[in-house]
Design a protein around this motif. Sequence first.
Motif, PDB file in Angstrom:
ATOM      1  N   PHE A  41       0.820  -1.214   0.000  1.00 24.37           N
ATOM      2  CA  PHE A  41       0.000   0.000   0.000  1.00 24.37           C
ATOM      3  C   PHE A  41       0.856   1.267   0.000  1.00 24.37           C
ATOM      4  O   PHE A  41       0.361   2.350  -0.287  1.00 24.37           O
ATOM      5  N   GLU A  45      -1.677   2.047  -5.246  1.00 30.11           N
ATOM      6  CA  GLU A  45      -2.932   2.609  -4.772  1.00 30.11           C
ATOM      7  C   GLU A  45      -4.059   2.260  -5.740  1.00 30.11           C
ATOM      8  O   GLU A  45      -3.818   1.873  -6.885  1.00 30.11           O
ATOM      9  N   ASP A  46      -5.276   2.437  -5.271  1.00 29.94           N
ATOM     10  CA  ASP A  46      -6.467   2.275  -6.099  1.00 29.94           C
ATOM     11  C   ASP A  46      -6.426   3.316  -7.223  1.00 29.94           C
ATOM     12  O   ASP A  46      -6.091   4.484  -6.972  1.00 29.94           O
ATOM     13  N   GLU A  49      -7.653   6.912  -6.724  1.00 28.38           N
ATOM     14  CA  GLU A  49      -6.964   7.939  -5.947  1.00 28.38           C
ATOM     15  C   GLU A  49      -6.474   9.092  -6.827  1.00 28.38           C
ATOM     16  O   GLU A  49      -6.648  10.255  -6.491  1.00 28.38           O
ATOM     17  N   TRP A 101      -4.409  -2.089  -9.530  1.00 28.61           N
ATOM     18  CA  TRP A 101      -3.623  -1.121  -8.775  1.00 28.61           C
ATOM     19  C   TRP A 101      -2.739  -0.314  -9.717  1.00 28.61           C
ATOM     20  O   TRP A 101      -2.386  -0.778 -10.801  1.00 28.61           O
ATOM     21  N   SER A 104       1.832   4.206  -6.671  1.00 28.31           N
ATOM     22  CA  SER A 104       1.383   5.203  -5.707  1.00 28.31           C
ATOM     23  C   SER A 104       2.169   6.497  -5.814  1.00 28.31           C
ATOM     24  O   SER A 104       3.344   6.503  -6.187  1.00 28.31           O
ATOM     25  N   GLN A 139       0.129   4.903   7.797  1.00 21.77           N
ATOM     26  CA  GLN A 139      -1.205   4.338   7.896  1.00 21.77           C
ATOM     27  C   GLN A 139      -1.558   4.066   9.349  1.00 21.77           C
ATOM     28  O   GLN A 139      -0.684   3.782  10.170  1.00 21.77           O
ATOM     29  N   THR A 269     -10.066  12.142  -2.552  1.00 18.65           N
ATOM     30  CA  THR A 269      -9.278  10.922  -2.688  1.00 18.65           C
ATOM     31  C   THR A 269      -8.658  10.525  -1.351  1.00 18.65           C
ATOM     32  O   THR A 269      -8.593   9.334  -1.023  1.00 18.65           O
ATOM     33  N   LYS A 270      -8.235  11.510  -0.568  1.00 19.42           N
ATOM     34  CA  LYS A 270      -7.674  11.196   0.749  1.00 19.42           C
ATOM     35  C   LYS A 270      -8.741  10.637   1.683  1.00 19.42           C
ATOM     36  O   LYS A 270      -8.493   9.683   2.430  1.00 19.42           O
ATOM     37  N   GLN A 273      -9.439   7.136   0.786  1.00 24.16           N
ATOM     38  CA  GLN A 273      -8.326   6.298   1.220  1.00 24.16           C
ATOM     39  C   GLN A 273      -8.392   6.057   2.727  1.00 24.16           C
ATOM     40  O   GLN A 273      -8.184   4.936   3.201  1.00 24.16           O
TER      41      GLN A 273
END
Length: 286
Positions: A41, A45-46, A49, A101, A104, A139, A269-270, A273
């Motif tokens: 991660f 990222e997705d 994002e 994915w 990032s 995280q 986006t944050k 997440q």
Amino acid sequence: MAYKTSLDVAGLSDPFEFPSDEALKDLHPDDQVQSLAEWFFHNFEDPAENTPYESAEGGYQYIWGGPEDAREQLDDRFAGFIDEEIIERAVQRTERRGVDWVPSNVRIVEVPEEDEDELTLGEDGLTLGEGELTLGEEQPTSPEEAAANVAASLKAFEAAVDALDSPGIGHNNPPEAIADAALTPEDIADTRSTIEALKDEIAAPIASSANLQALSDKIKALAKKVGAWLAKKADAVLNVALGAAGQATYSWAVDKMFPPQHHFFEIATKLAQDIGHWVALLPPPF
């Protein structure tokens, strides 16, 4: 040497405080799984994002690289000294949050020498000229910490919605300006309903992972819509973004041209997440 946040697939890196390979081998299997997931991660990222989405062009526009497969990336990094069973458990953990994915934007890689005068890393973050970016946050490690992060991001998100909803002096925007807005009045109304629903989950004794995921999906959809709007409005900037300065140039330039929309995109986006982190830390519903 200057550094930048980059979406270059070749720039994989370990997060801060990541154990060495030797130390990783000595961890408890559960801690190994957690470390592998944290590594993944950190580096991926997705697409929701930061990846522009254009339905007319078939969906996500993978201008930053990808889509990538979690199993392939974890195997490339850890196969040979971490048991396959541990890697498989880490893959399963990542796939709880998605299967496609992209690289990032919190990875740190070297900037080509010709860009060193533009991009610098100081104590307060990454700067490009007068613009400032951040390198991402650690995280959360508990549901309570994750919920607190969501609450903080939600407060900023609500302010971003207010800024985007502000019609300007006299409220006399022409019809064409309203039609060309990043979000419609209906979108704004739905967003405010989503905010209230998320506040209810934060206040609940036990949050519903299903409800949180549904709310996260709504926020991601809004981010996609605003991101596509920004991409369409800033084609010239996107062309520059594909050059050496990459995402940093894109973020800085778009922020200068469309500050409320870009701010909304980043905050949305944050928030999505942060909700994802919270869902991942909640116990299974069964």
